[in-house]
Enzyme design. Structure first.
Site, PDB file in Angstrom:
ATOM      1  N   GLY A 168      40.108 -23.659  33.076  1.00  0.00           N
ATOM      2  CA  GLY A 168      40.104 -24.958  32.397  1.00  0.00           C
ATOM      3  C   GLY A 168      40.386 -26.062  33.398  1.00  0.00           C
TER       4      GLY A 168
ATOM      5  CG  ASN B  15      38.823 -27.040  24.993  1.00  0.00           C
ATOM      6  OD1 ASN B  15      38.726 -26.197  25.885  1.00  0.00           O
ATOM      7  ND2 ASN B  15      37.815 -27.384  24.233  1.00  0.00           N
ATOM      8  CB  THR B  16      44.528 -25.327  21.917  1.00  0.00           C
ATOM      9  OG1 THR B  16      45.330 -26.423  22.412  1.00  0.00           O
ATOM     10  CG2 THR B  16      44.628 -24.179  22.879  1.00  0.00           C
TER      11      THR B  16
ATOM     12  CB  THR C 260      42.601 -29.856  14.787  1.00  0.00           C
ATOM     13  OG1 THR C 260      43.694 -30.529  15.415  1.00  0.00           O
ATOM     14  CG2 THR C 260      42.955 -29.580  13.344  1.00  0.00           C
TER      15      THR C 260
ATOM     16  CG  LEU D  88      50.190 -33.966  32.198  1.00  0.00           C
ATOM     17  CD1 LEU D  88      49.224 -35.016  31.722  1.00  0.00           C
ATOM     18  CD2 LEU D  88      49.600 -33.260  33.392  1.00  0.00           C
TER      19      LEU D  88
ATOM     20  CB  CYS E  79      48.747 -34.169  22.733  1.00  0.00           C
ATOM     21  SG  CYS E  79      47.952 -33.501  24.197  1.00  0.00           S
TER      22      CYS E  79
ATOM     23  CD  GLN F 181      45.175 -36.826  13.696  1.00  0.00           C
ATOM     24  OE1 GLN F 181      45.493 -38.000  13.546  1.00  0.00           O
ATOM     25  NE2 GLN F 181      43.990 -36.368  13.359  1.00  0.00           N
TER      26      GLN F 181
HETATM   27  N1  LIG Z   1      45.556 -33.969  27.760  1.00  0.00           N
HETATM   28  C1  LIG Z   1      46.862 -33.964  27.920  1.00  0.00           C
HETATM   29  O1  LIG Z   1      47.461 -34.952  28.295  1.00  0.00           O
HETATM   30  C2  LIG Z   1      47.669 -32.727  27.651  1.00  0.00           C
HETATM   31  C3  LIG Z   1      49.015 -32.707  28.041  1.00  0.00           C
HETATM   32  C4  LIG Z   1      49.765 -31.558  27.813  1.00  0.00           C
HETATM   33  C5  LIG Z   1      49.172 -30.445  27.228  1.00  0.00           C
HETATM   34  N2  LIG Z   1      47.861 -30.479  26.869  1.00  0.00           N
HETATM   35  C6  LIG Z   1      47.254 -29.245  26.350  1.00  0.00           C
HETATM   36  O2  LIG Z   1      46.566 -28.602  27.424  1.00  0.00           O
HETATM   37  C7  LIG Z   1      45.389 -27.944  26.954  1.00  0.00           C
HETATM   38  C8  LIG Z   1      44.164 -28.452  27.691  1.00  0.00           C
HETATM   39  O3  LIG Z   1      44.014 -29.838  27.398  1.00  0.00           O
HETATM   40  P1  LIG Z   1      42.994 -30.751  28.212  1.00  0.00           P
HETATM   41  O4  LIG Z   1      43.258 -32.139  27.762  1.00  0.00           O
HETATM   42  O5  LIG Z   1      43.073 -30.422  29.666  1.00  0.00           O
HETATM   43  O6  LIG Z   1      41.594 -30.210  27.618  1.00  0.00           O
HETATM   44  P2  LIG Z   1      40.132 -30.487  28.183  1.00  0.00           P
HETATM   45  O7  LIG Z   1      39.207 -30.352  27.029  1.00  0.00           O
HETATM   46  O8  LIG Z   1      40.122 -31.733  29.002  1.00  0.00           O
HETATM   47  O9  LIG Z   1      39.869 -29.269  29.203  1.00  0.00           O
HETATM   48  C9  LIG Z   1      39.730 -27.929  28.813  1.00  0.00           C
HETATM   49  C10 LIG Z   1      38.663 -27.295  29.691  1.00  0.00           C
HETATM   50  O10 LIG Z   1      38.646 -25.889  29.446  1.00  0.00           O
HETATM   51  C11 LIG Z   1      37.311 -25.427  29.606  1.00  0.00           C
HETATM   52  N3  LIG Z   1      37.163 -24.123  28.957  1.00  0.00           N
HETATM   53  C12 LIG Z   1      37.331 -23.813  27.638  1.00  0.00           C
HETATM   54  N4  LIG Z   1      37.161 -22.485  27.457  1.00  0.00           N
HETATM   55  C13 LIG Z   1      36.882 -21.949  28.667  1.00  0.00           C
HETATM   56  C14 LIG Z   1      36.616 -20.620  29.112  1.00  0.00           C
HETATM   57  N5  LIG Z   1      36.635 -19.584  28.260  1.00  0.00           N
HETATM   58  N6  LIG Z   1      36.357 -20.419  30.414  1.00  0.00           N
HETATM   59  C15 LIG Z   1      36.345 -21.465  31.281  1.00  0.00           C
HETATM   60  N7  LIG Z   1      36.605 -22.750  30.922  1.00  0.00           N
HETATM   61  C16 LIG Z   1      36.874 -22.977  29.634  1.00  0.00           C
HETATM   62  C17 LIG Z   1      36.473 -26.518  28.962  1.00  0.00           C
HETATM   63  O11 LIG Z   1      35.134 -26.475  29.438  1.00  0.00           O
HETATM   64  C18 LIG Z   1      37.231 -27.789  29.420  1.00  0.00           C
HETATM   65  O12 LIG Z   1      36.690 -28.339  30.601  1.00  0.00           O
HETATM   66  C19 LIG Z   1      45.366 -28.175  25.442  1.00  0.00           C
HETATM   67  O13 LIG Z   1      45.983 -27.094  24.811  1.00  0.00           O
HETATM   68  C20 LIG Z   1      46.216 -29.421  25.274  1.00  0.00           C
HETATM   69  O14 LIG Z   1      46.831 -29.467  24.010  1.00  0.00           O
HETATM   70  C21 LIG Z   1      47.093 -31.585  27.086  1.00  0.00           C
HETATM   71  O1  LIG Z   2      56.083 -46.651  22.190  1.00  0.00           O
HETATM   72  C1  LIG Z   2      54.937 -46.179  22.156  1.00  0.00           C
HETATM   73  C2  LIG Z   2      54.512 -45.139  23.020  1.00  0.00           C
HETATM   74  C3  LIG Z   2      53.224 -44.653  22.903  1.00  0.00           C
HETATM   75  N1  LIG Z   2      52.365 -45.173  21.980  1.00  0.00           N
HETATM   76  C4  LIG Z   2      51.005 -44.602  21.853  1.00  0.00           C
HETATM   77  O2  LIG Z   2      51.130 -43.202  21.671  1.00  0.00           O
HETATM   78  C5  LIG Z   2      49.992 -42.536  22.189  1.00  0.00           C
HETATM   79  C6  LIG Z   2      50.417 -41.413  23.122  1.00  0.00           C
HETATM   80  O3  LIG Z   2      51.010 -41.958  24.279  1.00  0.00           O
HETATM   81  P1  LIG Z   2      51.697 -41.045  25.390  1.00  0.00           P
HETATM   82  O4  LIG Z   2      52.626 -40.106  24.761  1.00  0.00           O
HETATM   83  O5  LIG Z   2      52.245 -41.948  26.418  1.00  0.00           O
HETATM   84  O6  LIG Z   2      50.434 -40.298  26.041  1.00  0.00           O
HETATM   85  P2  LIG Z   2      49.889 -38.793  25.949  1.00  0.00           P
HETATM   86  O7  LIG Z   2      49.077 -38.587  27.169  1.00  0.00           O
HETATM   87  O8  LIG Z   2      49.269 -38.553  24.624  1.00  0.00           O
HETATM   88  O9  LIG Z   2      51.185 -37.866  26.123  1.00  0.00           O
HETATM   89  C7  LIG Z   2      51.797 -37.181  25.030  1.00  0.00           C
HETATM   90  O10 LIG Z   2      51.102 -35.990  24.749  1.00  0.00           O
HETATM   91  C8  LIG Z   2      51.012 -35.089  25.884  1.00  0.00           C
HETATM   92  C9  LIG Z   2      50.128 -33.948  25.450  1.00  0.00           C
HETATM   93  O11 LIG Z   2      50.811 -32.966  24.761  1.00  0.00           O
HETATM   94  C10 LIG Z   2      52.415 -34.665  26.287  1.00  0.00           C
HETATM   95  O12 LIG Z   2      52.334 -33.764  27.381  1.00  0.00           O
HETATM   96  C11 LIG Z   2      53.235 -35.896  26.648  1.00  0.00           C
HETATM   97  O13 LIG Z   2      54.568 -35.514  26.972  1.00  0.00           O
HETATM   98  C12 LIG Z   2      53.236 -36.855  25.462  1.00  0.00           C
HETATM   99  O14 LIG Z   2      53.901 -38.067  25.807  1.00  0.00           O
HETATM  100  C13 LIG Z   2      49.149 -43.607  22.871  1.00  0.00           C
HETATM  101  O15 LIG Z   2      48.104 -44.002  22.006  1.00  0.00           O
HETATM  102  C14 LIG Z   2      50.136 -44.730  23.087  1.00  0.00           C
HETATM  103  O16 LIG Z   2      49.511 -45.979  23.151  1.00  0.00           O
HETATM  104  C15 LIG Z   2      52.775 -46.194  21.131  1.00  0.00           C
HETATM  105  O17 LIG Z   2      52.001 -46.652  20.286  1.00  0.00           O
HETATM  106  N2  LIG Z   2      54.050 -46.679  21.246  1.00  0.00           N
END
Ligand SMILES: NC(=O)c1ccc[n+]([C@@H]2O[C@H](COP(=O)([O-])OP(=O)(O)OC[C@H]3O[C@@H](n4cnc5c(N)ncnc54)[C@H](O)[C@@H]3O)[C@@H](O)[C@H]2O)c1
Ligand SMILES: O=c1ccn([C@@H]2O[C@H](COP(=O)(O)OP(=O)(O)O[C@H]3O[C@H](CO)[C@@H](O)[C@H](O)[C@H]3O)[C@@H](O)[C@H]2O)c(=O)[nH]1
Length: 466
Positions: free
Chosen positions: A11, A93-94, A96, A165, A278, A280
């Protein structure tokens, strides 16, 4: 115990890419290979110009430039990378679920399961599997069941290492996290696996910030952390509506309560509603799990965070309609910002999408400017809702590279993302080129309302009586 020398991450998305880039930078002695089945994404990660990598995050292109080709590799050869690695992160990706049981609530684990089956199929040596994706509590059990029963007799240890992050500050958060959380089995083998991963992070993170727990606490803590953060936003947004009726000012209320050290000042910024991939999804997941255990009150309690957020987005859009004399048909409304927050090109679940959708239903013309979001993403986001035909979205929405052009000849401006550059615009120039009365709906409370009013704008902020 020998230290890990080769890591694979399945991923290459918003989490896998930045996380592995930082591990590679901080651990030059470890070979890190990030694989993905999406060829275009991998090609973009390998673009000779690191400004073109597929995830925009401040500082990320420098990290990639330093490590790529040295000990950081991006590839579509998933089997080879799995085979070569001692430790495999699953960062797919995971989303909904959009079908079947749990539709609209539970997490869709099909990508996780595919990874587990692929790992089991190709592995010829023992491996540590790290859940980096956000997963429902007890998913490690599913992984273990597949790995042990499908595999070739090799041994797997499963760890949970959720990522905290936030987008827009990913590199900063990865360099200096509040904590790293590692969950594993409390068996001899499990403890050894935990220590191997602790050792990776200890290359740059003080050991006291690396927390270890059992695997279930770790899985659940990730959902709970997001639920608590989002709950603060819904709480302050709920109060913002009350402020609008009572002449209290939400910014003042947030400051007043946030100085109580037990409450704290962060995540109290009233807004048009939270977005992002994330919050929702993870709360729905928590609600679904609680409900599946028959915990109705627990489920209802957390679901209210989502209900409040949906209300806030809708309320913002309806407020625009009401203030434009209850009709926006044929009226032009500029959107400043489309990303779900500043400093990212990510638009997943952005409030802008839902506000635009409602205004399009009212036959408004939406003119979008976002410094980092591509027009094709804007249309894709609206088409995904399937509210109307793609042609109707294309007709109703125009995207601009210049904010002044986006605002020209409009009846109103709506601020949907808190990009810093919006504060620095020549607002007199924007005012001069708008239809009058010129209205601004600041969904982020970032603009100086007093200055704008002095120019002649009518300003509506969140949580402030006008
Ligand atoms: N985006 C964030 O800020 C954030 C922060 C913390 C945790 N998470 C969690 O981390 C996970 C990944 O999120 P993301 O935002 O990086 O997703 P993303 O959709 O940006 O990336 C996931 C990638 O995995 C690849 N993929 C899926 N199945 C695969 C397979 N079988 N083999 C190879 N590649 C495969 C997809 O092509 C995609 O590029 C989710 O569970 C999410 O909830 C996301
Ligand atoms: O006081 C605030 C803070 C944030 N937001 C909004 O909330 C959403 C999420 O913001 P933020 O949490 O900063 O960004 P994400 O990248 O979604 O990060 C959250 O989701 C990630 C994925 O799980 C987690 O890893 C992080 O710790 C968690 O903060 C955005 O639309 C922001 O604009 C507000 O409206 N008011």
């Amino acid at each position: 115990m020998t230290s890990v020398k080769s890591i694979c991450c399945i991923g290459a998305g918003y989490v896998g890419g930045p996380t592995m880039a930082v591990i590679a930078k901080k651990c030059p002695h470890i070979k890190v290979t990030v694989v993905d089945m999406n060829e275009a994404r991998i090609a973009a990660w390998n673009d000779p110009d690191t400004e073109n990598i597929p995830v925009y995050e401040p500082g990320l292109s420098d990290v990639v430039a330093e490590a790529r080709g040295r000990n950081l590799f991006f590839s579509t050869e998933v089997d080879d990378a799995i085979r070569d690695a001692e430790m495999i992160f699953i960062s797919v990706n995971t989303p909904t679920k959009t079908y079947g049981s749990g539709k609209g609530m539970g997490a869709d684990l099909k990508y996780i399961e595919l990874c587990a089956r692929q790992i089991a199929r190709v592995s010829t040596t023992d491996k540590i599997i790290v859940e980096k994706s956000t997963l429902p509590v007890r998913t490690a059990e599913v992984l273990r069941d597949i790995l042990q029963n499908v595999g070739n007799g090799v041994k797997f240890q499963i760890l949970s290492n959720p990522e905290f992050l936030a987008e827009g500050t990913a590199v900063e958060d990865l360099f200096s996290p509040d904590r790293v959380l590692i969950g594993g089995d409390y068996t001899d083998e499990g403890l050894k696996a935990i220590e191997s991963l602790v050792e990776v992070y200890a290359n740059w993170i003080p050991r006291e910030r690396i927390l270890t727990t059992n695997v279930w606490s770790s899985e659940l803590s990730k959902l709970v952390a997001n639920a608590f953060l989002a709950q603060r936003i819904s709480s302050i947004n709920a109060i913002s509506e009350l402020c609008e009726k009572t002449e209290a000012d939400i910014n003042e209320v947030a400051r007043a309560i946030g100085t109580d050290s037990r409450i704290g000042s962060k995540f109290l910024k009233a807004s048009v509603g939270f977005g992002g991939s994330c919050f929702q999804k993870d709360i729905l997941n928590l609600v679904y799990i609680s409900r599946s255990f028959g915990l109705k009150e627990v489920a209802d309690y957390w679901e209210q965070v989502i209900i409040m957020n949906d209300h806030q987005k809708r309320r913002f859009a309806l407020n625009i309609v009401r203030n434009l004399y209850n009709t926006v048909s044929g009226k032009k409304i500029a959107f400043l910002g489309w990303a779900f927050k500043k400093d990212t090109n990510d638009t997943r679940e952005s409030a802008a999408i839902y506000v635009a959708d409602l205004l399009l239903n009212e036959q408004a013309v939406v003119k979008v400017y976002d410094p980092k979001v591509e027009p094709k993403q804007v249309y894709a986001d609206l088409d995904y809702l399937e509210t109307r035909q793609p042609a109707a979205n294309a007709n109703g929405v125009a995207c601009y590279e210049d904010p002044y052009e986006a605002c020209k000849d409009t009846h109103a401006i709506a601020v949907l993302t808190e990009w810093d550059e919006f504060k620095t615009y020549d607002w007199q120039r924007i005012y001069d080129n708008m239809l009058k009365p010129a209205k601004i709906f600041d969904g982020r409370n970032i603009l100086n309302a007093a200055e704008l009013k002095a120019i002649g704008f009518q300003v509506r902020s969140i949580g402030v009586t006008n």
